[in-house]
Design a protein around this motif. Structure first.
Motif, mmCIF file in Angstrom:
data_model
loop_
_atom_site.group_PDB
_atom_site.id
_atom_site.type_symbol
_atom_site.label_atom_id
_atom_site.label_comp_id
_atom_site.label_asym_id
_atom_site.label_seq_id
_atom_site.Cartn_x
_atom_site.Cartn_y
_atom_site.Cartn_z
ATOM 1 N N HIS A 65 -13.025 -24.733 -6.780
ATOM 2 C CA HIS A 65 -13.879 -24.246 -5.702
ATOM 3 C C HIS A 65 -14.619 -25.425 -5.074
ATOM 4 O O HIS A 65 -15.311 -26.163 -5.748
ATOM 5 N N ASP A 66 -14.441 -25.585 -3.768
ATOM 6 C CA ASP A 66 -15.127 -26.661 -3.072
ATOM 7 C C ASP A 66 -15.728 -26.071 -1.801
ATOM 8 O O ASP A 66 -15.052 -25.944 -0.787
ATOM 9 N N PHE A 67 -16.977 -25.694 -1.874
ATOM 10 C CA PHE A 67 -17.622 -25.057 -0.744
ATOM 11 C C PHE A 67 -18.721 -25.945 -0.145
ATOM 12 O O PHE A 67 -19.649 -25.452 0.463
ATOM 13 N N GLY A 68 -18.621 -27.241 -0.352
ATOM 14 C CA GLY A 68 -19.526 -28.147 0.318
ATOM 15 C C GLY A 68 -20.823 -28.435 -0.394
ATOM 16 O O GLY A 68 -21.723 -29.010 0.179
ATOM 17 N N GLY A 69 -20.954 -28.033 -1.659
ATOM 18 C CA GLY A 69 -22.134 -28.381 -2.427
ATOM 19 C C GLY A 69 -23.248 -27.354 -2.311
ATOM 20 O O GLY A 69 -23.119 -26.306 -1.688
ATOM 21 N N GLU A 70 -24.388 -27.715 -2.944
ATOM 22 C CA GLU A 70 -25.484 -26.762 -3.062
ATOM 23 C C GLU A 70 -26.083 -26.368 -1.720
ATOM 24 O O GLU A 70 -26.474 -25.227 -1.529
ATOM 25 N N THR A 71 -26.166 -27.305 -0.775
ATOM 26 C CA THR A 71 -26.805 -27.007 0.506
ATOM 27 C C THR A 71 -26.076 -25.892 1.238
ATOM 28 O O THR A 71 -26.680 -24.904 1.680
ATOM 29 N N LEU A 74 -23.853 -23.778 -0.029
ATOM 30 C CA LEU A 74 -23.808 -22.567 -0.842
ATOM 31 C C LEU A 74 -25.144 -21.829 -0.803
ATOM 32 O O LEU A 74 -25.179 -20.596 -0.728
ATOM 33 N N LEU A 75 -26.252 -22.572 -0.836
ATOM 34 C CA LEU A 75 -27.574 -21.953 -0.737
ATOM 35 C C LEU A 75 -27.731 -21.251 0.604
ATOM 36 O O LEU A 75 -28.198 -20.103 0.675
ATOM 37 N N SER A 76 -27.315 -21.898 1.675
ATOM 38 C CA SER A 76 -27.403 -21.294 3.011
ATOM 39 C C SER A 76 -26.527 -20.056 3.108
ATOM 40 O O SER A 76 -26.934 -19.034 3.674
ATOM 41 N N LYS A 77 -25.311 -20.161 2.550
ATOM 42 C CA LYS A 77 -24.399 -19.024 2.602
ATOM 43 C C LYS A 77 -24.937 -17.852 1.783
ATOM 44 O O LYS A 77 -24.853 -16.697 2.198
ATOM 45 N N LYS A 83 -38.754 -27.576 -5.988
ATOM 46 C CA LYS A 83 -37.579 -27.727 -6.826
ATOM 47 C C LYS A 83 -36.391 -28.221 -6.001
ATOM 48 O O LYS A 83 -36.366 -28.122 -4.771
ATOM 49 N N SER A 84 -35.383 -28.734 -6.699
ATOM 50 C CA SER A 84 -34.174 -29.199 -6.024
ATOM 51 C C SER A 84 -33.407 -28.021 -5.437
ATOM 52 O O SER A 84 -33.612 -26.862 -5.833
ATOM 53 N N GLU A 85 -32.510 -28.301 -4.494
ATOM 54 C CA GLU A 85 -31.695 -27.240 -3.911
ATOM 55 C C GLU A 85 -30.845 -26.570 -4.978
ATOM 56 O O GLU A 85 -30.630 -25.357 -4.939
#
Length: 278
Positions: free
Chosen positions: A134-140, A142-145, A181-183
């Motif tokens: 799974h490569d969805f572009g990282g935490e940023t 995924l958090l937005s999605k 906290k971190s993303e």
């Protein structure tokens, strides 16, 4: 090869879960299960106990169809498989639909079946599996999605909170995340709090707070792991406390979290497959 009975598999699950918890391997098992989220947690547990390095399992016939053969001397992994029977639905108007359309599938029970990990096979190279990587572009991203998918139901705020607090959900379905906290940690906390909301924990009175937290944290751990986010450093504190926990409660929490994690994963992946607006 002698197959194990359902009673023997059930005993393996019970003994395996006790040993995993006693050895402090519960979080390790959940990380493993995140790769096998489409399997029931009990089947995942059987695979974990038999082959901890497993990444992809299938039956003998399925491996043969893929052009691979099980290596000589390899020991099968025993799991549960459903017994499905097709029956005619007598309540359906036979003049309105064909006979084939009147068939319904009923679960008759379970049987023990043999599967093998890809490492136990040899032969034709396999195509890259979308379910494994799974490569969805990282935490940023995924958090937005995640916020876009669940934002219609949960208002999400980012505010400075006490250092030891990741976030919280209130009864009006507002989730407040610690802006300090971190993303990555905010993402993990968001999944945890959404799990609380989706499991209706505010209104659920029959479960203890500890069990509710366990359900939400297991859900978060599985979902995070599925999308390649390592949340172990945040989850170990929750999970380590179950070294002396009630096995029946842990099994029930696993089942509840498994269903919820699959629901959340399906919603996110469906949203990710949609074309971006121009």
């Amino acid at each position: 090869m002698q197959s194990k009975s359902l009673q023997e598999l059930s005993a393996l699950i019970e003994d395996g879960l006790k040993k995993i918890i006693a050895d402090g391997k519960f979080a390790e098992f959940l990380a493993f299960h995140s790769k096998f989220h489409k399997y029931s947690p009990m089947n995942s547990l059987l695979i974990f106990c038999a082959c901890r390095h497993a990444t992809m399992v299938a039956g003998l016939k399925q491996w043969n169809k893929l052009g691979r053969r099980v290596k000589k001397g390899e020991k099968a992994i025993m799991i549960f498989a459903p017994l499905i029977k097709k029956v005619i639905d007598i309540e359906v108007d036979c003049e309105a639909v064909s006979e084939s359309e009147r068939h319904v599938q009923l679960l008759q029970g379970f049987r023990a079946v043999c599967v093998y990990d890809v490492s136990q096979t040899e032969g034709k190279e396999l195509p890259e599996e979308a379910d494994i990587c799974h490569d969805f572009g990282g935490e940023t991203e995924l958090l937005s999605k995640f916020i876009s998918v669940f934002g219609y139901k949960y208002g999400v705020k980012h505010e400075p909170l006490e250092p030891d607090l990741g976030g919280f959900l209130t009864s009006d379905n507002t989730i407040t995340l610690n802006a300090n906290k971190s993303e990555e940690q905010r993402l993990k906390t968001l999944i945890h709090e959404v799990a609380h909301g989706e499991l209706n924990h505010f209104k659920e009175k029959s479960k203890s707070r500890a069990v509710k937290e366990l359900e939400a944290e297991i859900t978060s751990f599985i979902v995070s792991g599925h999308f390649g986010v390592d949340s172990s450093c945040y989850s170990f504190g929750y999970l380590a406390g179950w070294s002396d926990g009630d096995i029946s409660e842990v099994k029930e929490a696993l089942t509840v979290a498994y269903d919820m994690a699959n629901s959340i994963i399906a919603q996110l992946e469906a949203a990710m497959s949609l074309p971006k607006a121009s």
